[in-house]
Design an enzyme around this catalytic site. Structure first.
Site, PDB file in Angstrom:
ATOM      1  N   LYS A  19       0.855  -1.191   0.000  1.00 54.21           N
ATOM      2  CA  LYS A  19       0.000   0.000   0.000  1.00 54.21           C
ATOM      3  C   LYS A  19       0.891   1.241   0.000  1.00 54.21           C
ATOM      4  CE  LYS A  19      -1.629   2.840   2.804  1.00 54.21           C
ATOM      5  NZ  LYS A  19      -1.511   4.109   2.036  1.00 54.21           N
ATOM      6  N   GLU A  39      -0.817   7.722   0.028  1.00 56.34           N
ATOM      7  CA  GLU A  39      -1.894   8.343  -0.743  1.00 56.34           C
ATOM      8  C   GLU A  39      -1.431   9.550  -1.552  1.00 56.34           C
ATOM      9  OE1 GLU A  39      -1.716   7.765   2.486  1.00 56.34           O
ATOM     10  OE2 GLU A  39      -2.383   9.444   3.716  1.00 56.34           O
ATOM     11  N   GLU A  73      10.362   1.391  10.173  1.00 55.49           N
ATOM     12  CA  GLU A  73      11.392   2.420   9.956  1.00 55.49           C
ATOM     13  C   GLU A  73      10.702   3.767  10.132  1.00 55.49           C
ATOM     14  OE1 GLU A  73      13.152   5.220   8.929  1.00 55.49           O
ATOM     15  OE2 GLU A  73      13.267   4.622   6.827  1.00 55.49           O
ATOM     16  N   LEU A  74      11.029   4.494  11.220  1.00 58.64           N
ATOM     17  CA  LEU A  74      10.151   5.565  11.685  1.00 58.64           C
ATOM     18  C   LEU A  74      10.777   6.953  11.834  1.00 58.64           C
ATOM     19  CD1 LEU A  74       8.435   3.445  14.476  1.00 58.64           C
ATOM     20  CD2 LEU A  74       7.730   3.711  12.104  1.00 58.64           C
ATOM     21  N   CYS A  80      13.951  10.806   6.452  1.00 57.97           N
ATOM     22  CA  CYS A  80      13.959  10.214   7.790  1.00 57.97           C
ATOM     23  C   CYS A  80      15.285  10.449   8.497  1.00 57.97           C
ATOM     24  CB  CYS A  80      13.640   8.728   7.710  1.00 57.97           C
ATOM     25  SG  CYS A  80      14.665   7.831   6.550  1.00 57.97           S
ATOM     26  N   GLU A  99      10.406  15.795  15.251  1.00 61.05           N
ATOM     27  CA  GLU A  99      10.759  15.661  13.838  1.00 61.05           C
ATOM     28  C   GLU A  99       9.915  16.658  13.050  1.00 61.05           C
ATOM     29  OE1 GLU A  99       9.677  11.939  11.721  1.00 61.05           O
ATOM     30  OE2 GLU A  99      11.693  12.031  10.887  1.00 61.05           O
TER      31      GLU A  99
END
Ligand code: NAI
Ligand code: MG
Length: 485
Positions: A182, A185, A258-259, A292, A389
């Protein structure tokens, strides 16, 4: 160069090697962040479509299926073919990515080439996935086998949509797992184009499914699906936590996350200040700050602090922001209105909390989501802009005096994705690299990720590693077989 004139061919869900409408018939718009126009309407996947895609993947994974019967070298050939096709269609893919994401076209071309390289790298691993034979106490013959874990669900963000497609698909397919991906969007169309190439490469039906839609509907349905064995997610910490919960609430699917981060780049006083300022500039402003591993905390030694801030200001003022299809452009818009608003809010918070605005801080124009390269100096660790962040073109420059002090301050964060240190003193560099709590550390350069080396986060920056051979482990179970002799 195709540029903005590229025609959009694929706007439907890609399930079982066919482009199909969504079950609900619903569509959503992919928006060009340069001028807020609609690039194309895209079929919107919801739970019923995710069910269809997962069923196709499950069928592709059944014992004796075409996919399961392929030899490793045949999987490798498919991945190599896909790499060739991505390379052949670099212009189309990069053009669509720039239309949806706003990143400079030259960068989109580079990213697409890297995606091809990633497929080729994992093609090379297909026939090198091996178990062991293990000496045992009772003399039985014990061996291990590495087996694909099953259907892999993959959820990607919009900041590097083409590279991440390859980073997710490459190891999964090399390991033998079918995939339901997915995409974000904001960037569905470049992903659907890649899906068409996957079919052209010859992957059997159901092995790759690409289902654009929104997070709380399509993404959540995938994360909760009982027939999905593994989920790999890249995005925000907030959603990463939801993915973990969904796994616990359903079938304990394997999770890698993975953030993102709040990565420190530490600059000692023995460096060439011009060069250091350039490295730090790219480390934060690349991809409009939507990275990131962005070095969003620049720690500079007090002896060179003022000079460094001045050089950084000159670089920010020179940075060319504008039309991403213009070859001179270094920075496009932020990807969408929500992200743009978030960044603007953080800039206001920075001003209010008393950081010194050195340059920038304003929107550019009144159409599209352009923000001036912004620098704050005299930032302290307790300020919100030093903790959260921001994911935008905002550099925070902090002052330090000693190695021990900066190690402690750099580690005082819930994140731990990346870090950098610039110094000619090898001892300082190594001490820093060993003490910092982060998955990657770069010495005398920054953001030097490579396909061959593992990448991922400590602490709340994530779980597990992508890239390199470690990424394969995310898609494999180890089976121990013991034979009594
Ligand atoms: P997000 O985490 O909401 O979106 C990333 C992906 O997760 C998208 O495909 C989205 O549709 C999906 N998603 C959203 N909610 C979901 C849910 N409940 N269940 C399953 N999937 C879901 O990130 P967003 O909103 O695009 O950006 C917000 C912030 O997140 C950024 O400002 C940045 O700080 C961070 N971020 C970090 C990234 C990274 O590279 N690690 C990439 C994108 C965002
Ligand atoms: Mg979100």
């Amino acid at each position: 160069m195709l540029g903005a004139k590229v025609s959009i061919k694929y706007t439907k869900l890609f399930i079982n090697n066919e482009f199909v409408d969504s079950v609900s018939g619903k569509k959503f718009a992919s928006i060009n962040p340069v001028d807020e126009t609609v690039v194309a309407e895209v079929a919107e996947a919801r739970m019923a479509d995710i069910d269809k895609a997962v069923a196709a993947a499950k069928k592709a994974f059944a014992r004796g299926s075409e996919w399961r019967s392929l030899q490793p070298a045949q999987r490798s050939a498919l991945l190599n073919k896909l790499a060739d096709l991505v390379e052949r269609h670099v212009q189309e893919i990069a053009s669509i990515m720039t239309l949806e994401n706003g990143k400079p076209f030259a960068h989109a071309v580079g990213e697409t080439q890297m995606a091809a390289d990633t497929f080729r790298y994992y093609a090379g691993w297909c026939d090198k996935i091996q178990g062991q034979t293990i000496p045992t106490d009772d003399g039985s013959l014990v061996m291990t086998r590495k087996e694909p874990v099953g259907v892999a669900g993959q959820i990607t963000p919009w900041n590097f949509p083409v590279l991440l497609y390859a980073i997710k698909l490459g190891p999964a397919l090399a390991a033998g797992c079918p995939v339901v991906l997915k995409p974000a969007e904001q960037t569905p169309l470049c992903n659907l184009y890649l899906a068409a190439l996957t079919k052209e490469a010859g992957f059997p039906p159901g092995v790759v499914n690409v289902v654009p839609g929104f997070g709380p509907t399509a993404g959540a349905a995938l994360a909760e699906h009982p027939d999905v064995a593994k989920i790999s997610f890249t995005g925000s910490v907030e959603v990463g936590k939801l993915i973990m919960k969904a796994s616990g609430n359903s079938n304990l699917k394997r999770v890698t996350l993975e953030l993102g981060g709040k990565s420190p780049l530490v600059i000692f006083d023995d460096v060439n200040v011009d060069k250091a300022a350039k490295i730090a500039h790219e480390a934060i402003f690349a991809n409009s700050g939507q990275v990131c591993i962005a070095a969003s905390r620049t720690y500079v030694h007090s002896k060179i602090y003022n000079e460094f801030v001045e050089k950084s200001r000159e670089l920010a003022l020179k940075r060319k922001v504008g039309d991403p299809f213009d070859a001179a452009t270094e920075q496009g818009p932020q990807v969408e209105k929500d992200i743009f608003d978030r960044v603007v809010t953080y800039i206001e918070i920075g001003k209010k909390e008393g950081a010194s605005l050195v340059t920038g801080g304003e929107r550019i124009g009144n159409k599209g989501y352009f923000i001036q390269p912004t620098i704050f100096a005299n930032v302290t660790d307790d300020m919100t802009i030093a903790k959260d962040e921001i994911f935008g073109p905002v550099q925070s420059i902090l002052k330090f005096d000693t190695l021990e002090e900066v190690i402690e301050r750099a580690n005082k964060t819930t994140y731990g994705l990346a870090a950098g240190v610039l110094t000619n003193d090898i001892t300082k560099a190594v001490k820093f690299a060993q003490a910092i709590e982060s998955g990657s550390v770069w010495v005398n350069h920054y953001a030097a990720t490579t396909l061959q080396a593992p990448f991922g986060g400590y602490k709340q920056s994530g779980i597990g590693r992508e890239l390199g051979p470690e990424a394969l482990d995310n898609y494999l179970e180890t089976k121990t077989i013991s034979i009594k002799l």
